[in-house]
Design an enzyme around this catalytic site. Structure first.
Site, PDB file in Angstrom:
ATOM      1  N   GLN A  66       0.846  -1.206   0.000  1.00 43.43           N
ATOM      2  CA  GLN A  66       0.000   0.000   0.000  1.00 43.43           C
ATOM      3  C   GLN A  66       0.876   1.248   0.000  1.00 43.43           C
ATOM      4  O   GLN A  66       1.813   1.359   0.787  1.00 43.43           O
ATOM      5  CB  GLN A  66      -0.923   0.000   1.231  1.00 43.43           C
ATOM      6  CG  GLN A  66      -1.947   1.131   1.195  1.00 43.43           C
ATOM      7  CD  GLN A  66      -2.971   1.055   2.335  1.00 43.43           C
ATOM      8  OE1 GLN A  66      -2.795   0.327   3.308  1.00 43.43           O
ATOM      9  NE2 GLN A  66      -4.026   1.839   2.210  1.00 43.43           N
ATOM     10  N   HIS A 119      -8.736   1.813  -1.170  1.00 38.00           N
ATOM     11  CA  HIS A 119      -9.000   1.819  -2.614  1.00 38.00           C
ATOM     12  C   HIS A 119      -8.915   0.408  -3.143  1.00 38.00           C
ATOM     13  O   HIS A 119      -8.181  -0.429  -2.606  1.00 38.00           O
ATOM     14  CB  HIS A 119      -8.019   2.737  -3.361  1.00 38.00           C
ATOM     15  CG  HIS A 119      -6.584   2.413  -3.092  1.00 38.00           C
ATOM     16  ND1 HIS A 119      -5.910   2.852  -1.984  1.00 38.00           N
ATOM     17  CD2 HIS A 119      -5.696   1.666  -3.799  1.00 38.00           C
ATOM     18  CE1 HIS A 119      -4.666   2.404  -2.018  1.00 38.00           C
ATOM     19  NE2 HIS A 119      -4.511   1.672  -3.097  1.00 38.00           N
TER      20      HIS A 119
HETATM   21  P1  AMP Z   1      -1.504   1.148  -3.546  1.00 40.84           P
HETATM   22  O1  AMP Z   1      -0.041   1.019  -3.822  1.00 40.84           O
HETATM   23  O2  AMP Z   1      -2.275  -0.124  -3.508  1.00 40.84           O
HETATM   24  O3  AMP Z   1      -1.688   2.019  -2.321  1.00 40.84           O
HETATM   25  O4  AMP Z   1      -2.095   1.924  -4.789  1.00 40.84           O
HETATM   26  C1  AMP Z   1      -2.056   3.303  -4.931  1.00 40.84           C
HETATM   27  C2  AMP Z   1      -2.296   3.585  -6.388  1.00 40.84           C
HETATM   28  O5  AMP Z   1      -2.660   4.946  -6.511  1.00 40.84           O
HETATM   29  C3  AMP Z   1      -1.072   3.363  -7.293  1.00 40.84           C
HETATM   30  O6  AMP Z   1      -1.396   2.419  -8.296  1.00 40.84           O
HETATM   31  C4  AMP Z   1      -0.797   4.762  -7.869  1.00 40.84           C
HETATM   32  O7  AMP Z   1      -0.368   4.708  -9.223  1.00 40.84           O
HETATM   33  C5  AMP Z   1      -2.143   5.436  -7.728  1.00 40.84           C
HETATM   34  N1  AMP Z   1      -2.109   6.888  -7.591  1.00 40.84           N
HETATM   35  C6  AMP Z   1      -1.343   7.616  -6.761  1.00 40.84           C
HETATM   36  N2  AMP Z   1      -1.617   8.936  -6.899  1.00 40.84           N
HETATM   37  C7  AMP Z   1      -2.584   9.034  -7.846  1.00 40.84           C
HETATM   38  C8  AMP Z   1      -3.291  10.112  -8.443  1.00 40.84           C
HETATM   39  N3  AMP Z   1      -3.054  11.383  -8.081  1.00 40.84           N
HETATM   40  N4  AMP Z   1      -4.207   9.827  -9.388  1.00 40.84           N
HETATM   41  C9  AMP Z   1      -4.454   8.571  -9.767  1.00 40.84           C
HETATM   42  N5  AMP Z   1      -3.830   7.491  -9.231  1.00 40.84           N
HETATM   43  C10 AMP Z   1      -2.910   7.722  -8.291  1.00 40.84           C
END
Ligand code: AMP
Ligand code: ZN
Length: 140
Positions: free
Chosen positions: A96, A102
């Site tokens: 995460q 999410h």
């Molecule tokens: P996790 O690593 O499971 O916490 O996933 C977080 C996700 O959020 C990653 O796949 C990132 O690429 C995505 N992410 C981070 N910042 C943004 C943003 N501003 N808009 C869209 N996706 C994002």
């Protein structure tokens, strides 16, 4: 100061930073992952801040899960992937990186070997095109 003040996904919900939206209802928001693992990679979030599965309120969890199914069905219809991977991370050790609950919706092709995270920022125009294809396939 509440945790949500600095939370990047809360900022997206408040409209303080941009996102390419796919769908929005009273309780959830779906937008394109900025660094997609595959084309069509979207994220579903509850509008109420909660760090992860361990903290989210049941009503928000149910609302988010309902949206995940709707968007996954739309992605299937719009993009015809061979499969759809659903990923949800809890804690740094689990991968995460954003601490607002999410769910990743990742369309997959046969033989594709990918992780949850992409390696590069996507072209916004491509993300917009994919978002509108998924949006158009949503059943109302
Ligand atoms: P996790 O690593 O499971 O916490 O996933 C977080 C996700 O959020 C990653 O796949 C990132 O690429 C995505 N992410 C981070 N910042 C943004 C943003 N501003 N808009 C869209 N996706 C994002
Ligand atoms: Zn948040």
């Amino acid at each position: 100061m509440p945790e949500s003040t600095h939370c990047i996904f809360c900022k997206i919900i408040r409209g303080n930073i941009p996102a390419i939206k796919v769908h929005e209802d009273d309780h959830t928001l779906t937008f394109m992952d900025i660094q997609p693992a595959s084309p069509g990679h979207a994220l579903v979030i509850p509008k109420t801040h909660a760090a992860n599965l361990l903290e989210i309120a049941e009503a928000d969890l149910l609302a988010a899960t309902r949206t995940v199914q709707r968007v996954a069905r739309a992605a299937q219809k719009a993009l015809a992937p061979d499969g759809i991977r659903i990923v949800q991370t809890n804690g740094t050790a689990a991968g995460q990186t954003v601490f607002h609950y999410h769910v990743h919706i990742i369309p997959m092709q046969e033989g594709q070997r990918i992780g949850t995270h992409g390696r590069a920022l996507a072209n916004p125009e491509e993300l917009k095109a994919l978002a509108s294809q998924i949006r158009d396939a949503l059943e109302h």
